[in-house]
Scaffold this active site. Sequence first.
Site, short mmCIF file in Angstrom:
data_model
loop_
_atom_site.label_atom_id
_atom_site.label_comp_id
_atom_site.label_asym_id
_atom_site.label_seq_id
_atom_site.Cartn_x
_atom_site.Cartn_y
_atom_site.Cartn_z
N ASP A 67 0.60 -1.22 -0.09
CA ASP A 67 0.10 -0.04 0.17
C ASP A 67 0.90 1.30 -0.12
OD1 ASP A 67 0.74 -0.26 2.46
OD2 ASP A 67 -1.08 -0.78 3.53
N ASN A 136 -7.26 -3.21 14.57
CA ASN A 136 -8.56 -3.07 14.30
C ASN A 136 -8.89 -4.25 13.24
OD1 ASN A 136 -7.73 -2.05 11.81
ND2 ASN A 136 -8.97 -0.16 11.88
N HIS A 138 -7.37 -4.68 10.25
CA HIS A 138 -6.94 -4.25 8.72
C HIS A 138 -5.88 -4.98 8.20
CE1 HIS A 138 -4.52 -0.71 10.05
NE2 HIS A 138 -3.71 -0.94 9.05
N GLU A 143 -9.75 -1.58 5.48
CA GLU A 143 -10.28 -1.23 6.65
C GLU A 143 -11.55 -2.02 6.95
OE1 GLU A 143 -8.78 0.57 8.93
OE2 GLU A 143 -7.82 2.35 8.34
C1 GLP Z 1 -0.34 0.34 8.65
C2 GLP Z 1 -0.25 -0.40 7.25
C3 GLP Z 1 -0.53 -1.90 7.50
C4 GLP Z 1 0.20 -2.34 8.75
C5 GLP Z 1 -0.45 -1.92 9.86
C6 GLP Z 1 0.12 -2.18 11.32
O1 GLP Z 1 -1.40 0.96 8.59
N1 GLP Z 1 -0.85 0.07 6.14
O2 GLP Z 1 0.08 -2.79 6.27
O3 GLP Z 1 0.06 -3.79 8.78
O4 GLP Z 1 0.14 -0.37 9.73
O5 GLP Z 1 1.47 -1.23 11.61
P1 GLP Z 1 2.19 -1.50 12.83
O6 GLP Z 1 3.04 -2.73 12.55
O7 GLP Z 1 2.84 -0.33 13.10
O8 GLP Z 1 1.27 -1.66 14.05
#
Ligand code: GLP
Length: 241
Positions: A67, A136, A138, A143
Amino acid sequence: MTVDSHADAPAVAAALASRVLDAVARRPSLVLGLPTGRTPKLLYAELRRRSAGGAADWSAVRTFNLDEFVGLISGEEGSYRDYMERELFSAVGIPPAHAGFLNGGAPDLDAECDRYERAIAEAGGMDLLILGIGANGHVGFNEPADALHARTHRASLAAATRASNAYLFGGDAQRVPAEALSMGMATILRARAIVLLATGPEKRAAVTAMVRGPIRTSLPASFLQLHPDVTVMVDRAASPE
Ligand code: GLP
């Protein structure tokens, strides 16, 4: 889904780094799907360390990031491209032409999403896709919602997701773009193998619901139950209850 639980986050990173480097050694032209976030930083540090001095050959590996934020010029500070260059690509020597990214600054974002789907298909699809998970539920920027997108698409970010990405923007959630481009659920589920990485107590509830709960659009990660080759790599704190 196989749950692979380790004592702590460094142990998870070490085990996944071994899997990735074994896969690169077996198939030098491996096609990898990659996540950003805080969670994979230890993995990328481990890959940098174990690839130092040419110990691993990344020159034929191709990557596709999951993404990217909308509105940032590709590679701009705060962009996931900038994150990947810093955390992995510059150190292990992935040629820029082999690193696939969504361009959130493209003039026609729908066309950009179509281009990305084609690029992944033309590379032969992803051999191994590594995912993180939001608290959450995602994955990528898919989302929780009443309906999910199959293909790469434009997504609005939940307030909690913007807050958890604030670290990329000097801690200011207001500076996190409100939209992003993301692989869709079918793009993700077409990868031949998937590893979902989750560490820390704030991920435990989402991991538990993903592994044990029903498949529902309000927890996008639960759709991974449909895939035949998913490994959920967790530390003790994030292990499903
Ligand atoms: C972002 C990314 C996700 C990732 C998520 C969790 O929103 N788009 O791909 O998995 O964060 O991030 P973290 O590892 O900082 O908790």
